[in-house]
Design a protein around this motif. Sequence first.
Motif, PDB file in Angstrom:
ATOM      1  N   ALA A  40       6.885 -11.865   4.625  1.00 16.77           N
ATOM      2  CA  ALA A  40       8.214 -11.386   4.232  1.00 16.77           C
ATOM      3  C   ALA A  40       8.442  -9.959   4.705  1.00 16.77           C
ATOM      4  CB  ALA A  40       8.370 -11.475   2.714  1.00 16.77           C
ATOM      5  N   ALA A  41       7.439  -9.110   4.576  1.00 17.55           N
ATOM      6  CA  ALA A  41       7.577  -7.708   4.984  1.00 17.55           C
ATOM      7  C   ALA A  41       7.700  -7.575   6.495  1.00 17.55           C
ATOM      8  CB  ALA A  41       6.390  -6.891   4.472  1.00 17.55           C
ATOM      9  N   GLY A  46      10.622  -1.237   8.575  1.00 17.21           N
ATOM     10  CA  GLY A  46       9.542  -0.441   7.997  1.00 17.21           C
ATOM     11  C   GLY A  46       8.190  -1.047   8.284  1.00 17.21           C
ATOM     12  N   ASP A  47       7.188  -0.437   7.693  1.00 22.47           N
ATOM     13  CA  ASP A  47       5.810  -0.844   7.911  1.00 22.47           C
ATOM     14  C   ASP A  47       5.493  -2.123   7.141  1.00 22.47           C
ATOM     15  OD1 ASP A  47       3.025  -0.137   8.896  1.00 22.47           O
ATOM     16  OD2 ASP A  47       2.684  -0.249   6.723  1.00 22.47           O
ATOM     17  N   VAL A  49       2.552  -3.570   6.326  1.00 21.48           N
ATOM     18  CA  VAL A  49       1.508  -3.453   5.311  1.00 21.48           C
ATOM     19  C   VAL A  49       2.017  -2.685   4.095  1.00 21.48           C
ATOM     20  CG1 VAL A  49      -0.776  -2.481   4.820  1.00 21.48           C
ATOM     21  CG2 VAL A  49      -0.391  -3.750   6.943  1.00 21.48           C
ATOM     22  N   ALA A  50       2.746  -1.602   4.317  1.00 22.47           N
ATOM     23  CA  ALA A  50       3.281  -0.819   3.198  1.00 22.47           C
ATOM     24  C   ALA A  50       4.264  -1.648   2.377  1.00 22.47           C
ATOM     25  CB  ALA A  50       3.947   0.453   3.710  1.00 22.47           C
ATOM     26  N   GLY A  51       5.105  -2.422   3.047  1.00 23.21           N
ATOM     27  CA  GLY A  51       6.052  -3.276   2.334  1.00 23.21           C
ATOM     28  C   GLY A  51       5.354  -4.330   1.504  1.00 23.21           C
ATOM     29  N   ALA A  52       4.309  -4.940   2.073  1.00 15.37           N
ATOM     30  CA  ALA A  52       3.549  -5.947   1.328  1.00 15.37           C
ATOM     31  C   ALA A  52       2.798  -5.307   0.164  1.00 15.37           C
ATOM     32  CB  ALA A  52       2.593  -6.677   2.261  1.00 15.37           C
ATOM     33  N   ALA A  53       2.295  -4.099   0.364  1.00 16.19           N
ATOM     34  CA  ALA A  53       1.593  -3.392  -0.717  1.00 16.19           C
ATOM     35  C   ALA A  53       2.546  -3.120  -1.873  1.00 16.19           C
ATOM     36  CB  ALA A  53       0.979  -2.088  -0.201  1.00 16.19           C
ATOM     37  N   ASP A  54       3.763  -2.718  -1.544  1.00 23.26           N
ATOM     38  CA  ASP A  54       4.757  -2.455  -2.588  1.00 23.26           C
ATOM     39  C   ASP A  54       5.069  -3.710  -3.398  1.00 23.26           C
ATOM     40  OD1 ASP A  54       4.932   0.200  -1.838  1.00 23.26           O
ATOM     41  OD2 ASP A  54       6.785  -0.070  -0.678  1.00 23.26           O
ATOM     42  N   SER A  55       5.139  -4.855  -2.723  1.00 21.12           N
ATOM     43  CA  SER A  55       5.532  -6.077  -3.436  1.00 21.12           C
ATOM     44  C   SER A  55       4.381  -6.779  -4.146  1.00 21.12           C
ATOM     45  CB  SER A  55       6.233  -7.049  -2.479  1.00 21.12           C
ATOM     46  OG  SER A  55       5.325  -7.561  -1.537  1.00 21.12           O
ATOM     47  N   THR A  56       3.141  -6.528  -3.726  1.00 24.15           N
ATOM     48  CA  THR A  56       2.010  -7.229  -4.341  1.00 24.15           C
ATOM     49  C   THR A  56       1.167  -6.362  -5.264  1.00 24.15           C
ATOM     50  OG1 THR A  56       0.479  -6.682  -2.534  1.00 24.15           O
ATOM     51  CG2 THR A  56       1.719  -8.768  -2.352  1.00 24.15           C
TER      52      THR A  56
END
Length: 106
Positions: A40-41, A46-47, A49-56
């Motif tokens: 999804a990210a 944007g980045d 990995v950072a987007g996935a980190a924010d959501s998980t």
Amino acid sequence: MGLLDGILGQVAGNPEIANLAERIGLSPEQVTAAIAALGAAHTQPGDTVAGAADSTGLSPDVLQQILTHLGGEGALGRLGALLGGAEGADGSGGLGSMLGGLFGKA
């Protein structure tokens, strides 16, 4: 999201996912959620990995390990294409092709 949920539910039971989860110290469900979040990210600005980190809530280091095991950002693009309808007319090729491609097996 029904199709994605169904595919990710099947992926969670895959031995490759279980092996990856064991190597990085997560449950298969966490790895499956991380793959979904990375996918999804990847389509968002944007980045990834950072987007996935924010959501998980998972650390970027862990997500980067998962992304590396998947084959990098290019693998996320292939995952998106496969989820978008690259399944054969007879229903074959979807999940098996996705996992084979992501884990380097033809």
